[in-house]
Scaffold this active site. Structure first.
Site, PDB file in Angstrom:
ATOM      1  N   TYR A   1      -1.194  10.296  24.815  1.00  0.00           N
ATOM      2  CA  TYR A   1       0.133   9.791  24.444  1.00  0.00           C
ATOM      3  C   TYR A   1       1.221  10.593  25.166  1.00  0.00           C
ATOM      4  O   TYR A   1       2.132  10.020  25.774  1.00  0.00           O
ATOM      5  CB  TYR A   1       0.301   9.894  22.922  1.00  0.00           C
ATOM      6  CG  TYR A   1       1.668   9.509  22.412  1.00  0.00           C
ATOM      7  CD1 TYR A   1       2.089   8.189  22.419  1.00  0.00           C
ATOM      8  CD2 TYR A   1       2.536  10.478  21.903  1.00  0.00           C
ATOM      9  CE1 TYR A   1       3.348   7.841  21.942  1.00  0.00           C
ATOM     10  CE2 TYR A   1       3.789  10.137  21.425  1.00  0.00           C
ATOM     11  CZ  TYR A   1       4.194   8.822  21.449  1.00  0.00           C
ATOM     12  OH  TYR A   1       5.438   8.476  20.973  1.00  0.00           O
TER      13      TYR A   1
ATOM     14  N   THR B   1      10.271  -5.293  15.949  1.00  0.00           N
ATOM     15  CA  THR B   1      10.126  -5.953  14.653  1.00  0.00           C
ATOM     16  C   THR B   1      10.076  -4.962  13.500  1.00  0.00           C
ATOM     17  O   THR B   1      10.014  -5.347  12.343  1.00  0.00           O
ATOM     18  CB  THR B   1       8.869  -6.847  14.622  1.00  0.00           C
ATOM     19  OG1 THR B   1       7.709  -6.025  14.822  1.00  0.00           O
ATOM     20  CG2 THR B   1       8.938  -7.914  15.700  1.00  0.00           C
ATOM     21  N   SER B   2      10.072  -3.670  13.819  1.00  0.00           N
ATOM     22  CA  SER B   2      10.162  -2.666  12.752  1.00  0.00           C
ATOM     23  C   SER B   2      10.721  -1.368  13.331  1.00  0.00           C
ATOM     24  O   SER B   2      10.965  -1.271  14.536  1.00  0.00           O
ATOM     25  CB  SER B   2       8.792  -2.418  12.090  1.00  0.00           C
ATOM     26  OG  SER B   2       7.953  -1.682  12.933  1.00  0.00           O
TER      27      SER B   2
HETATM   28  N1  LIG Z   1       8.509   7.168  14.996  1.00  0.00           N
HETATM   29  C1  LIG Z   1       8.494   8.298  15.657  1.00  0.00           C
HETATM   30  O1  LIG Z   1       8.518   9.388  15.068  1.00  0.00           O
HETATM   31  C2  LIG Z   1       8.488   8.279  17.170  1.00  0.00           C
HETATM   32  C3  LIG Z   1       8.625   9.480  17.860  1.00  0.00           C
HETATM   33  C4  LIG Z   1       8.645   9.471  19.243  1.00  0.00           C
HETATM   34  C5  LIG Z   1       8.558   8.264  19.921  1.00  0.00           C
HETATM   35  N2  LIG Z   1       8.427   7.108  19.231  1.00  0.00           N
HETATM   36  C6  LIG Z   1       8.337   5.847  19.988  1.00  0.00           C
HETATM   37  O2  LIG Z   1       9.019   4.784  19.313  1.00  0.00           O
HETATM   38  C7  LIG Z   1       8.357   3.535  19.609  1.00  0.00           C
HETATM   39  C8  LIG Z   1       7.798   2.896  18.332  1.00  0.00           C
HETATM   40  O3  LIG Z   1       8.772   2.682  17.403  1.00  0.00           O
HETATM   41  P1  LIG Z   1       8.618   3.160  15.882  1.00  0.00           P
HETATM   42  O4  LIG Z   1       8.228   4.568  15.846  1.00  0.00           O
HETATM   43  O5  LIG Z   1       9.885   2.736  15.273  1.00  0.00           O
HETATM   44  O6  LIG Z   1       7.322   2.389  15.329  1.00  0.00           O
HETATM   45  P2  LIG Z   1       7.078   1.072  14.502  1.00  0.00           P
HETATM   46  O7  LIG Z   1       7.962   0.993  13.299  1.00  0.00           O
HETATM   47  O8  LIG Z   1       5.603   1.033  14.294  1.00  0.00           O
HETATM   48  O9  LIG Z   1       7.500  -0.096  15.491  1.00  0.00           O
HETATM   49  C9  LIG Z   1       6.710  -0.437  16.571  1.00  0.00           C
HETATM   50  C10 LIG Z   1       7.164  -1.803  17.033  1.00  0.00           C
HETATM   51  O10 LIG Z   1       6.591  -2.090  18.296  1.00  0.00           O
HETATM   52  C11 LIG Z   1       5.864  -3.299  18.218  1.00  0.00           C
HETATM   53  N3  LIG Z   1       4.765  -3.152  19.173  1.00  0.00           N
HETATM   54  C12 LIG Z   1       3.739  -2.291  19.132  1.00  0.00           C
HETATM   55  N4  LIG Z   1       2.945  -2.469  20.207  1.00  0.00           N
HETATM   56  C13 LIG Z   1       3.528  -3.453  20.941  1.00  0.00           C
HETATM   57  C14 LIG Z   1       3.183  -4.096  22.149  1.00  0.00           C
HETATM   58  N5  LIG Z   1       2.078  -3.776  22.815  1.00  0.00           N
HETATM   59  N6  LIG Z   1       4.002  -5.054  22.611  1.00  0.00           N
HETATM   60  C15 LIG Z   1       5.103  -5.420  21.935  1.00  0.00           C
HETATM   61  N7  LIG Z   1       5.477  -4.861  20.783  1.00  0.00           N
HETATM   62  C16 LIG Z   1       4.682  -3.888  20.292  1.00  0.00           C
HETATM   63  C17 LIG Z   1       5.466  -3.440  16.756  1.00  0.00           C
HETATM   64  O11 LIG Z   1       5.232  -4.765  16.354  1.00  0.00           O
HETATM   65  P3  LIG Z   1       3.757  -5.425  16.490  1.00  0.00           P
HETATM   66  O12 LIG Z   1       2.792  -4.456  15.885  1.00  0.00           O
HETATM   67  O13 LIG Z   1       3.847  -6.709  15.756  1.00  0.00           O
HETATM   68  O14 LIG Z   1       3.536  -5.633  17.945  1.00  0.00           O
HETATM   69  C18 LIG Z   1       6.726  -2.925  16.109  1.00  0.00           C
HETATM   70  O15 LIG Z   1       7.736  -3.898  16.152  1.00  0.00           O
HETATM   71  C19 LIG Z   1       7.198   3.887  20.490  1.00  0.00           C
HETATM   72  O16 LIG Z   1       7.522   3.759  21.852  1.00  0.00           O
HETATM   73  C20 LIG Z   1       6.923   5.342  20.120  1.00  0.00           C
HETATM   74  O17 LIG Z   1       6.175   6.011  21.094  1.00  0.00           O
HETATM   75  C21 LIG Z   1       8.375   7.083  17.870  1.00  0.00           C
END
Ligand SMILES: NC(=O)c1ccc[n+]([C@@H]2O[C@H](COP(=O)([O-])OP(=O)(O)OC[C@H]3O[C@@H](n4cnc5c(N)ncnc54)[C@H](OP(=O)(O)O)[C@@H]3O)[C@@H](O)[C@H]2O)c1
Length: 245
Positions: A151, A15-16
């Protein structure tokens, strides 16, 4: 014709941020996508933004009941899955050894490890042979970030899953790959990161900037499509070189 014409994809936590960007690109490339997230309002907004060929299913990847509901919906609406991007994950920083609580450990492993495992396991009965699974890891799975040990360990488990499942699913020609983002600026994960910390991150990135969600999306598209038809078991880092030099 799009690279994912008539494919059915499931993307968790979409969702984001990077998974939403991936869902948009998948639809542009001809796929039908099922997206998840815990907050209904955010989910409705994302479905609206994607605009077509999308179903939103509210759910927590750490809940087996919610995952059952997700796959029941996919079965009812489409009957099969070609692509799974297991992206839902959480990561709290600032927890050096000595301060780690049972809750921090359980919450992190529940979503990132248990959730990823049961998402893939739940999807498999619907998976078409020859499909593609992409697991969202992180460069933290092999690089030390002080305060993020739990993490990093959870993401190392996810990276390990990609190796083992490559072996276990080879007879079905299902490819399993890991995608490891470095710091991606336009995501919720970095929303509340102080500028000073972002500048410190950038100073360690050879390409001299934070990544963009669309750069994750194009990499996941590569792994999802036939462009990567001989690629399985690998980890692709999308990190501007941060973890490579
Ligand atoms: N951004 C970075 O720099 C980075 C770097 C390395 C890895 N990652 C990985 O990328 C992923 C996160 O994406 P993002 O960084 O783009 O973050 P984000 O914009 O915060 O998106 C996270 C998304 O996951 C959903 N979410 C969180 N917990 C959840 C759960 N338990 N079940 C279902 N949906 C869930 C959130 O919606 P709701 O809150 O409504 O559930 C939101 O849609 C993670 O696996 C993270 O470890 C990110």
């Amino acid at each position: 014709m799009g690279k994912l014409q008539n494919k059915v994809a499931v993307i968790t936590g979409a969702t984001s941020g990077m998974a939403l960007a991936t869902a948009k690109l998948f639809v542009e490339e001809g796929a039908y996508v099922f997206i998840t997230g815990r907050r209904q309002e955010q989910l409705d907004k994302a479905v609206k933004e994607i605009g077509k060929n999308v179903t939103g299913v509210r759910g927590d990847s750490g809940s087996l009941a919610d995952l059952d509901q997700l796959f029941a919906t996919v079965q009812k609406e489409k009957g099969h899955i070609d692509i799974l991007f297991a992206s839902a994950g959480i990561g709290e920083r600032g927890k050096p050894i000595g301060t780690v609580t049972e809750k921090h450990f359980d919450d992190t492993f529940n979503v990132n490890v248990r959730g990823t495992l049961f998402t893939v396991q739940g999807a498999l009965p619907l998976f078409r042979d020859g499909g593609s699974i992409i697991l969202n890891t992180s460069i933290a799975n092999e690089r030390a970030f002080a305060g993020a040990a739990v993490y990093g360990a959870s993401k190392a488990a996810v990276r390990s899953f990609a190796r083992t499942w490559t072996q276990e699913l080879k007879d079905r020609k299902i490819r399993v790959n890991a995608m490891s983002p470095g710091p991606i600026g336009d995501t919720g994960s970095l929303e509340n990161t102080p500028d000073q910390m972002k500048a410190h991150m950038v100073s360690q990135i050879p390409l001299g900037r934070l990544g963009l969600s669309k750069e994750i999306a194009s990499t996941v598209l590569f792994l999802a499509s036939d462009d990567s038809s001989f690629v399985t078991g690998v980890e692709i880092a999308v990190d501007g070189g941060m973890n490579q030099v």
